[in-house]
Design an enzyme around this catalytic site. Sequence first.
Site: not given
Length: 388
Positions: A36, A68, A125-126, A172
């Site tokens: 939303i 990374s 979890l972004s 997020d």
Amino acid sequence: MSLNDLKKQFCEIFGNTEEIRVFHSPGRINLIGEHIDYNGGLVFPCALSFGTYALVSKRNDNILNLASTNFEQKIKIDINSIAYDEAHDWANYPKGVVTEILSKNCQISGLNILYNGNIPNGSGLSSSASIEVLTAVIFNEIFGLKISMMEIVKLSQRAENNFIGVMCGIMDQFAVGFGKKDNAILLDCKSLEYSYAAADLGDYKIVISNTKKPRALQESKYNERRSECEKALEILQTKLNISFLCDISKKEFDENSSLIKDETILKRAKHVVYENERVKEAVNALKDNDLILFGKLLNESHESLKNLYEVTGFELDTLAENARKTDGCIGARMTGAGFGGCTISIVHKDKIDGFIENLSKIYTAETSLIADFYIATIGDGAKEVLNA
């Protein structure tokens, strides 16, 4: 991996540098209020204590070196000629952020950046928002750009919308940027007004359960759901003076729902409007220490996401539905965009070990997958780690 180990790895990749600066950005969970944020609704997320570290050193040229510890791939690009490249995978997120910073006519130069994330990739979890906001904070601090956190959040969202092609809302990035230890954030995604609410669950803890079914939003039906909501809004606007679906109450929606003839579009809109109301009820329940009601609303949210918005799937449903049947759990729902990823469960602190053992066995028996479990602790937003 310790920061000392990361610094050694940084030097192995980029060579010894005079100064290495350390930054951290959290992952996030959304307690309630799913799908939303892009409909102008209220959401209730919080930042997690774990997330993404970045070690950084300045360069004397315009080269951006990205590496990374989570991926073998290393990227070397000129900041003046950045383009999306599917082969660059995770590195497209920081590239998108740099593109947005450059669009503001900011004066920047090259950096060496080593990312280290302990957010499971594709878990919901972004991890992407964590990297985006982290990258923006890095450039802001190192080059003294004086960009506010609100603008960092907005440009990070634009990077995902415009560069990556995922039409996400702002929740997020907002949670990652504005996170506050031991607090959830009540965010109005229409006005961007927000307030903090103490996430005090008393004898209960938030247990995150990872389905281990990765999701990639650009390959999912995320953008399709957003398009369906836009169609519902257009139909309702033929009679109602509204800008977002969440501008109307449940009563107003029920009185005007007959305008929407397509059953699928109707279901999507109903979830949005009813979910927005659930957020208000959940925040009040938490303030009143009514954890039973809070858990009940989480259950209702999941069922709506399953039956009306259709973004859960077998794995998420297996975890959420069996969590509720397990001793000590008072509520469970999927968190994030869905299509895989994680659930959150509210579990009594004395029952957590048994909860995890029982749910793990059931989940593996029914899906042949092995779930991961984490006890959520709520941390601060993205920032430089001083004295690291």
